[in-house]
Design a protein around this motif. Sequence first.
Motif, PDB file in Angstrom:
ATOM      1  N   PHE A   1       0.814  -1.217   0.000  1.00 45.00           N
ATOM      2  CA  PHE A   1       0.000   0.000   0.000  1.00 45.00           C
ATOM      3  C   PHE A   1       0.849   1.269   0.000  1.00 45.00           C
ATOM      4  CE2 PHE A   1      -2.913  -3.222   1.557  1.00 45.00           C
ATOM      5  CZ  PHE A   1      -4.030  -2.959   0.801  1.00 45.00           C
ATOM      6  N   ASN A   2       1.875   1.312   0.844  1.00 44.21           N
ATOM      7  CA  ASN A   2       2.768   2.467   0.889  1.00 44.21           C
ATOM      8  C   ASN A   2       4.182   1.954   1.148  1.00 44.21           C
ATOM      9  OD1 ASN A   2       0.097   3.639   1.570  1.00 44.21           O
ATOM     10  ND2 ASN A   2       0.686   3.269   3.688  1.00 44.21           N
ATOM     11  N   PHE A   3       5.140   2.341   0.310  1.00 37.30           N
ATOM     12  CA  PHE A   3       6.527   1.920   0.514  1.00 37.30           C
ATOM     13  C   PHE A   3       7.438   2.791  -0.358  1.00 37.30           C
ATOM     14  CE2 PHE A   3       4.775  -0.554  -2.950  1.00 37.30           C
ATOM     15  CZ  PHE A   3       5.776  -0.551  -3.916  1.00 37.30           C
ATOM     16  N   ILE A   4       8.723   2.720  -0.091  1.00 35.98           N
ATOM     17  CA  ILE A   4       9.716   3.394  -0.920  1.00 35.98           C
ATOM     18  C   ILE A   4      10.222   2.384  -1.947  1.00 35.98           C
ATOM     19  CG2 ILE A   4      11.942   4.563  -0.966  1.00 35.98           C
ATOM     20  CD1 ILE A   4       9.761   6.180   0.387  1.00 35.98           C
ATOM     21  N   ASP A   5      10.120   2.726  -3.232  1.00 33.37           N
ATOM     22  CA  ASP A   5      10.518   1.768  -4.261  1.00 33.37           C
ATOM     23  C   ASP A   5      12.027   1.795  -4.494  1.00 33.37           C
ATOM     24  OD1 ASP A   5      11.147   3.938  -5.904  1.00 33.37           O
ATOM     25  OD2 ASP A   5       9.353   3.749  -7.153  1.00 33.37           O
ATOM     26  N   GLN A   6      12.476   1.011  -5.466  1.00 30.85           N
ATOM     27  CA  GLN A   6      13.922   0.861  -5.691  1.00 30.85           C
ATOM     28  C   GLN A   6      14.587   2.134  -6.177  1.00 30.85           C
ATOM     29  OE1 GLN A   6      11.544  -0.338  -7.488  1.00 30.85           O
ATOM     30  NE2 GLN A   6      12.029  -0.461  -9.679  1.00 30.85           N
ATOM     31  N   THR A   7      13.807   3.102  -6.618  1.00 26.85           N
ATOM     32  CA  THR A   7      14.381   4.378  -7.053  1.00 26.85           C
ATOM     33  C   THR A   7      14.342   5.428  -5.954  1.00 26.85           C
ATOM     34  OG1 THR A   7      12.280   5.284  -7.881  1.00 26.85           O
ATOM     35  CG2 THR A   7      13.554   3.877  -9.382  1.00 26.85           C
ATOM     36  N   GLY A   8      13.840   5.038  -4.778  1.00 26.63           N
ATOM     37  CA  GLY A   8      13.754   5.979  -3.666  1.00 26.63           C
ATOM     38  C   GLY A   8      12.491   6.813  -3.645  1.00 26.63           C
ATOM     39  N   LYS A   9      11.517   6.475  -4.484  1.00 27.66           N
ATOM     40  CA  LYS A   9      10.273   7.232  -4.554  1.00 27.66           C
ATOM     41  C   LYS A   9       9.169   6.569  -3.736  1.00 27.66           C
ATOM     42  CE  LYS A   9      11.139   9.172  -9.154  1.00 27.66           C
ATOM     43  NZ  LYS A   9      10.633   9.264 -10.550  1.00 27.66           N
ATOM     44  N   LEU A  10       8.291   7.396  -3.197  1.00 30.28           N
ATOM     45  CA  LEU A  10       7.126   6.907  -2.479  1.00 30.28           C
ATOM     46  C   LEU A  10       6.173   6.248  -3.470  1.00 30.28           C
ATOM     47  CD1 LEU A  10       5.613   6.779   0.243  1.00 30.28           C
ATOM     48  CD2 LEU A  10       4.619   9.003  -0.321  1.00 30.28           C
ATOM     49  N   SER A  11       5.810   5.015  -3.225  1.00 30.87           N
ATOM     50  CA  SER A  11       4.983   4.255  -4.160  1.00 30.87           C
ATOM     51  C   SER A  11       3.946   3.450  -3.393  1.00 30.87           C
ATOM     52  CB  SER A  11       5.853   3.302  -4.994  1.00 30.87           C
ATOM     53  OG  SER A  11       6.829   4.000  -5.731  1.00 30.87           O
TER      54      SER A  11
END
Length: 293
Positions: free
Chosen positions: A71-81
């Motif tokens: 639901f909410n996490f930081i992806d491999q590029t450092g973006k909120l996803s």
Amino acid sequence: MWQNRISSLKSYGFFALCLLIAAGNPVSSVAEERTAVDLPILFDTRERIARPDLSGIVRLRFLTTVDFPPFNFIDQTGKLSGFHVDLVREVCRELALTEKCQIQAVTFPELEKALLDGNGEAVAAGIAVTADLRRRFAFSRPFMRLPARFAVARKATFTGEARAALAGRKVGVVAASAHEAMLKAFFPKIGAQAFPDRTALLAALKEGRVDAVFGDGMQLAFWTSGADAAGCCRLFDGPYVSERFLGEGMTIMLRKEDAALAGAIDHALLALSRNGRLQEIYLRYFPVNLYGG
């Protein structure tokens, strides 16, 4: 005191997050193969929710967290996803507020104070709605209900409905949980066997010490598809939803005085439900169908 998130995936949701990272985008290979999913209909297809006048809104800040995948996490590029992040963007687009929308992450315990202090206008973070929270805050309509499911060994020959197929069988459940109460209420002829925690419960199913388990459908879906299960098990029958036992479902929380904004968000959610975009977001983040076989 803050309530727990709805069906937190901190343990078994890690599988989903690995899928997202490996794919390089939020769409899992399993989701790509599906063209439809039977999401429960939460809005009457004949319903009309008026869009309030939003001309006075200067900005619309949504608060979320970074530790509740998928639901909410930081992806491999450092973006909120995550599901909530994409949903918020679609809500803003539907309300023609994209240029005024912001999404900010804080820690889960900070959400209530941040909202009350005016550091955001809405919270999308999987907060379980309680009677106490409803007295103090406004909430949107639910946009997703998280079902309970059975899981059985793949080699099991159970067919039909669980009520008959599992009657007299040993079905594991986490002790003193909402799912234990729900199992006993809905399936009195099934023999409930309580386990102290989810780890012990799933080990019992994997080792054949129980015929099935009953629990959170999202966690069971990720577990049965993940490495820990090693292909041992599958979902069976269902889904089962119950506001009494499992709560209202996923909603967006707002300040009590912002009831008009809650109505606007309901208008957007209704539109997303009808035009298929809510389903599209679901398919990006869930590698297995929580609501199907």
